[in-house]
Write a protein that holds these residues in place. Sequence first.
Motif, PDB file in Angstrom:
ATOM      1  N   GLN A 101      42.561  37.840  35.625  1.00 38.48           N
ATOM      2  CA  GLN A 101      43.024  39.313  35.777  1.00 38.48           C
ATOM      3  C   GLN A 101      42.139  40.144  36.450  1.00 38.48           C
ATOM      4  O   GLN A 101      41.373  39.751  37.364  1.00 38.48           O
ATOM      5  N   GLU A 102      42.211  41.616  36.511  1.00 36.89           N
ATOM      6  CA  GLU A 102      41.399  42.308  37.492  1.00 36.89           C
ATOM      7  C   GLU A 102      40.142  42.014  37.711  1.00 36.89           C
ATOM      8  O   GLU A 102      39.236  42.092  38.828  1.00 36.89           O
ATOM      9  N   GLY A 103      39.353  41.500  36.696  1.00 39.46           N
ATOM     10  CA  GLY A 103      38.060  41.101  36.829  1.00 39.46           C
ATOM     11  C   GLY A 103      37.530  39.604  37.225  1.00 39.46           C
ATOM     12  O   GLY A 103      36.297  39.450  37.757  1.00 39.46           O
ATOM     13  N   SER A 104      38.607  39.178  37.857  1.00 34.61           N
ATOM     14  CA  SER A 104      38.432  37.779  38.314  1.00 34.61           C
ATOM     15  C   SER A 104      37.722  37.641  39.675  1.00 34.61           C
ATOM     16  O   SER A 104      37.978  38.596  40.525  1.00 34.61           O
ATOM     17  N   ARG A 105      36.992  36.792  40.014  1.00 34.27           N
ATOM     18  CA  ARG A 105      36.163  36.820  41.130  1.00 34.27           C
ATOM     19  C   ARG A 105      37.061  36.504  42.522  1.00 34.27           C
ATOM     20  O   ARG A 105      36.985  37.313  43.432  1.00 34.27           O
TER      21      ARG A 105
ATOM     22  N   LYS B 215      41.000  36.900  43.483  1.00 35.33           N
ATOM     23  CA  LYS B 215      42.417  37.391  42.852  1.00 35.33           C
ATOM     24  C   LYS B 215      43.581  36.797  43.408  1.00 35.33           C
ATOM     25  O   LYS B 215      44.505  37.671  43.673  1.00 35.33           O
TER      26      LYS B 215
ATOM     27  N   SER C 271      45.421  41.719  40.198  1.00 37.30           N
ATOM     28  CA  SER C 271      44.513  42.834  40.466  1.00 37.30           C
ATOM     29  C   SER C 271      44.987  44.083  39.555  1.00 37.30           C
ATOM     30  O   SER C 271      44.012  44.771  39.141  1.00 37.30           O
TER      31      SER C 271
ATOM     32  N   THR D 230      45.086  43.925  33.461  1.00 40.41           N
ATOM     33  CA  THR D 230      43.912  44.168  32.722  1.00 40.41           C
ATOM     34  C   THR D 230      43.361  42.809  31.716  1.00 40.41           C
ATOM     35  O   THR D 230      44.106  41.931  31.701  1.00 40.41           O
ATOM     36  N   ARG D 231      41.994  42.816  31.432  1.00 36.03           N
ATOM     37  CA  ARG D 231      41.626  41.935  30.467  1.00 36.03           C
ATOM     38  C   ARG D 231      42.694  41.793  29.308  1.00 36.03           C
ATOM     39  O   ARG D 231      42.761  40.666  28.743  1.00 36.03           O
TER      40      ARG D 231
ATOM     41  N   GLU E 167      34.170  36.809  31.140  1.00 30.94           N
ATOM     42  CA  GLU E 167      34.603  38.520  31.888  1.00 30.94           C
ATOM     43  C   GLU E 167      35.488  38.311  33.164  1.00 30.94           C
ATOM     44  O   GLU E 167      36.139  39.140  33.467  1.00 30.94           O
ATOM     45  N   ARG E 168      35.570  37.093  33.509  1.00 29.01           N
ATOM     46  CA  ARG E 168      36.332  37.142  34.691  1.00 29.01           C
ATOM     47  C   ARG E 168      37.708  36.052  34.372  1.00 29.01           C
ATOM     48  O   ARG E 168      38.781  36.267  35.110  1.00 29.01           O
TER      49      ARG E 168
END
Length: 126
Positions: free
Chosen positions: A18-22, A24, A36, A39-40, A106-107
């Motif tokens: 998801q967008e928080g992934s290191r 992408k 990108s 969302t989570r 988070e990622r």
Amino acid sequence: MSSSSSDKVRASHILIKQEGSRRKASWKDPEGRIISNTTRDAAVSRLKALRDDILSGKSKFEDVASRYSDCSSAKRGGDLGSFERKQVEDLGFVAELGAIGSKRNERKKKLLKERKRNTKRQMAPF
């Protein structure tokens, strides 16, 4: 009971980035455009729906991993290989053989399945 150092588990997973992934990008989204814009909450919802399909018998874990996982293990039905039990426990993995659990940070959002256990004794539940 605790696990001995020779206890091994074989695990599979389904990873939804998801967008928080290191990183992408993935095998199915090399440019990272979809990741990108995911969302989570959307990643969690997707995993919950996939989990429901697997648990209901509508889909097989390996088929879902092959089709939907962002990990390169998708080509092996999500198979990650064998690990020391301690490594898997440190990841917050499920305790029951064949059970499907989830791991969130988070990622990354993922479903995990313990496929095989090579151990001399039964593990105590978490």
